[in-house]
Design a protein around this motif. Structure first.
Motif, PDB file in Angstrom:
ATOM      1  N   ASP A 159       0.821  -1.210   0.000  1.00 54.14           N
ATOM      2  CA  ASP A 159       0.000   0.000   0.000  1.00 54.14           C
ATOM      3  C   ASP A 159       0.853   1.257   0.000  1.00 54.14           C
ATOM      4  OD1 ASP A 159      -2.456  -1.202  -0.181  1.00 54.14           O
ATOM      5  OD2 ASP A 159      -2.940  -1.020   1.959  1.00 54.14           O
ATOM      6  N   SER A 160       2.020   1.194   0.641  1.00 53.72           N
ATOM      7  CA  SER A 160       2.886   2.375   0.693  1.00 53.72           C
ATOM      8  C   SER A 160       3.327   2.804  -0.706  1.00 53.72           C
ATOM      9  CB  SER A 160       4.099   2.114   1.583  1.00 53.72           C
ATOM     10  OG  SER A 160       4.849   1.019   1.088  1.00 53.72           O
ATOM     11  N   TYR A 161       3.516   1.830  -1.604  1.00 57.01           N
ATOM     12  CA  TYR A 161       3.881   2.166  -2.983  1.00 57.01           C
ATOM     13  C   TYR A 161       2.711   2.858  -3.675  1.00 57.01           C
ATOM     14  CZ  TYR A 161       5.333   1.854  -7.800  1.00 57.01           C
ATOM     15  OH  TYR A 161       5.663   2.175  -9.086  1.00 57.01           O
ATOM     16  N   ILE A 162       1.512   2.327  -3.481  1.00 62.54           N
ATOM     17  CA  ILE A 162       0.323   2.935  -4.087  1.00 62.54           C
ATOM     18  C   ILE A 162       0.130   4.350  -3.542  1.00 62.54           C
ATOM     19  CG2 ILE A 162      -2.187   2.770  -4.338  1.00 62.54           C
ATOM     20  CD1 ILE A 162      -1.822  -0.304  -4.248  1.00 62.54           C
TER      21      ILE A 162
ATOM     22  N   LYS B 244      -7.330   6.030  -3.974  1.00 59.62           N
ATOM     23  CA  LYS B 244      -8.464   5.199  -3.539  1.00 59.62           C
ATOM     24  C   LYS B 244      -8.863   4.205  -4.631  1.00 59.62           C
ATOM     25  CE  LYS B 244     -13.269   5.505  -2.089  1.00 59.62           C
ATOM     26  NZ  LYS B 244     -14.429   6.368  -1.921  1.00 59.62           N
ATOM     27  N   LYS B 245      -8.950   4.676  -5.864  1.00 60.66           N
ATOM     28  CA  LYS B 245      -9.324   3.795  -6.976  1.00 60.66           C
ATOM     29  C   LYS B 245      -8.275   2.725  -7.223  1.00 60.66           C
ATOM     30  CE  LYS B 245     -12.316   6.980  -9.314  1.00 60.66           C
ATOM     31  NZ  LYS B 245     -13.199   6.952 -10.419  1.00 60.66           N
ATOM     32  N   LEU B 246      -7.003   3.092  -7.121  1.00 54.39           N
ATOM     33  CA  LEU B 246      -5.936   2.120  -7.308  1.00 54.39           C
ATOM     34  C   LEU B 246      -6.003   1.020  -6.246  1.00 54.39           C
ATOM     35  CD1 LEU B 246      -2.997   4.520  -8.189  1.00 54.39           C
ATOM     36  CD2 LEU B 246      -4.095   2.886  -9.724  1.00 54.39           C
ATOM     37  N   LYS B 247      -6.295   1.403  -5.010  1.00 57.15           N
ATOM     38  CA  LYS B 247      -6.411   0.414  -3.938  1.00 57.15           C
ATOM     39  C   LYS B 247      -7.638  -0.476  -4.127  1.00 57.15           C
ATOM     40  CE  LYS B 247      -3.753   2.782  -0.421  1.00 57.15           C
ATOM     41  NZ  LYS B 247      -3.726   3.353   0.924  1.00 57.15           N
ATOM     42  N   GLU B 248      -8.702   0.068  -4.689  1.00 56.83           N
ATOM     43  CA  GLU B 248      -9.914  -0.720  -4.941  1.00 56.83           C
ATOM     44  C   GLU B 248      -9.643  -1.847  -5.942  1.00 56.83           C
ATOM     45  OE1 GLU B 248     -12.956   2.026  -6.156  1.00 56.83           O
ATOM     46  OE2 GLU B 248     -13.198   2.830  -4.133  1.00 56.83           O
ATOM     47  N   TYR B 249      -8.707  -1.645  -6.849  1.00 61.31           N
ATOM     48  CA  TYR B 249      -8.361  -2.686  -7.827  1.00 61.31           C
ATOM     49  C   TYR B 249      -7.647  -3.870  -7.181  1.00 61.31           C
ATOM     50  CZ  TYR B 249      -9.577   0.441 -11.668  1.00 61.31           C
ATOM     51  OH  TYR B 249     -10.237   1.266 -12.533  1.00 61.31           O
TER      52      TYR B 249
ATOM     53  N   THR C 129       4.845   4.149 -21.568  1.00 58.07           N
ATOM     54  CA  THR C 129       5.001   2.926 -20.774  1.00 58.07           C
ATOM     55  C   THR C 129       3.683   2.164 -20.789  1.00 58.07           C
ATOM     56  OG1 THR C 129       4.347   4.001 -18.710  1.00 58.07           O
ATOM     57  CG2 THR C 129       6.699   3.970 -19.212  1.00 58.07           C
ATOM     58  N   ILE C 130       3.790   0.885 -20.503  1.00 57.23           N
ATOM     59  CA  ILE C 130       2.593   0.069 -20.362  1.00 57.23           C
ATOM     60  C   ILE C 130       2.706  -0.680 -19.041  1.00 57.23           C
ATOM     61  CG2 ILE C 130       3.518  -1.868 -21.686  1.00 57.23           C
ATOM     62  CD1 ILE C 130       0.594  -2.189 -22.784  1.00 57.23           C
ATOM     63  N   VAL C 131       1.570  -0.791 -18.350  1.00 58.69           N
ATOM     64  CA  VAL C 131       1.541  -1.402 -17.020  1.00 58.69           C
ATOM     65  C   VAL C 131       0.645  -2.627 -17.057  1.00 58.69           C
ATOM     66  CG1 VAL C 131       0.951  -1.041 -14.596  1.00 58.69           C
ATOM     67  CG2 VAL C 131       1.852   0.862 -15.957  1.00 58.69           C
ATOM     68  N   PHE C 132       1.179  -3.727 -16.535  1.00 60.69           N
ATOM     69  CA  PHE C 132       0.405  -4.956 -16.379  1.00 60.69           C
ATOM     70  C   PHE C 132       0.289  -5.229 -14.884  1.00 60.69           C
ATOM     71  CE2 PHE C 132       2.648  -5.284 -20.400  1.00 60.69           C
ATOM     72  CZ  PHE C 132       1.628  -5.616 -21.266  1.00 60.69           C
ATOM     73  N   ALA C 133      -0.918  -5.492 -14.400  1.00 60.63           N
ATOM     74  CA  ALA C 133      -1.116  -5.751 -12.983  1.00 60.63           C
ATOM     75  C   ALA C 133      -1.914  -7.030 -12.795  1.00 60.63           C
ATOM     76  CB  ALA C 133      -1.861  -4.584 -12.342  1.00 60.63           C
ATOM     77  N   ALA C 134      -1.559  -7.755 -11.753  1.00 55.70           N
ATOM     78  CA  ALA C 134      -2.325  -8.933 -11.355  1.00 55.70           C
ATOM     79  C   ALA C 134      -3.090  -8.578 -10.091  1.00 55.70           C
ATOM     80  CB  ALA C 134      -1.396 -10.107 -11.101  1.00 55.70           C
ATOM     81  N   THR C 135      -4.340  -8.953 -10.041  1.00 62.52           N
ATOM     82  CA  THR C 135      -5.155  -8.632  -8.876  1.00 62.52           C
ATOM     83  C   THR C 135      -5.524  -9.896  -8.120  1.00 62.52           C
ATOM     84  OG1 THR C 135      -7.202  -8.732 -10.154  1.00 62.52           O
ATOM     85  CG2 THR C 135      -6.126  -6.584  -9.965  1.00 62.52           C
ATOM     86  N   ARG C 136      -5.885  -9.688  -6.889  1.00 61.00           N
ATOM     87  CA  ARG C 136      -6.314 -10.748  -5.965  1.00 61.00           C
ATOM     88  C   ARG C 136      -5.449 -11.918  -6.070  1.00 61.00           C
ATOM     89  NH1 ARG C 136     -12.615 -10.064  -6.960  1.00 61.00           N
ATOM     90  NH2 ARG C 136     -12.480  -7.855  -7.222  1.00 61.00           N
TER      91      ARG C 136
END
Length: 75
Positions: free
Chosen positions: A30-33, A44-49, A68-75
């Motif tokens: 969370d500190s990075y976000i 807030k929206k980033l944390k909701e993801y 740049t392009i960002v790929f994220a994995a959730t849950r």
């Protein structure tokens, strides 16, 4: 380049855009976000993801970084 002028961000898309070096986060704290933006609504929206890991890579055209392009994995 919407957030490129964000002085608070020391990692992430800004750093990848400026250096051309990809970044990988196996665990995204969370500190990075929190450090990604001064805009509380965006944070807030980033944390909701609920992103758990992140890969940021430069996009190149004719040896020039164009974004740049960002790929994220959730849950």
């Amino acid at each position: 380049l919407r957030y490129l002028d964000n002085d608070k961000e020391v990692n992430g898309s800004k750093n990848v855009f400026l250096t051309g070096i990809p970044e990988v986060f196996d665990v995204l704290p969370d500190s990075y976000i929190d450090a990604m933006s001064d805009d509380p609504e965006l944070v807030k929206k980033l944390k909701e993801y609920q992103a758990k890991s992140l890969l940021i890579v430069p996009m190149l055209a004719k040896d020039k970084i164009i974004g740049t392009i960002v790929f994220a994995a959730t849950r």
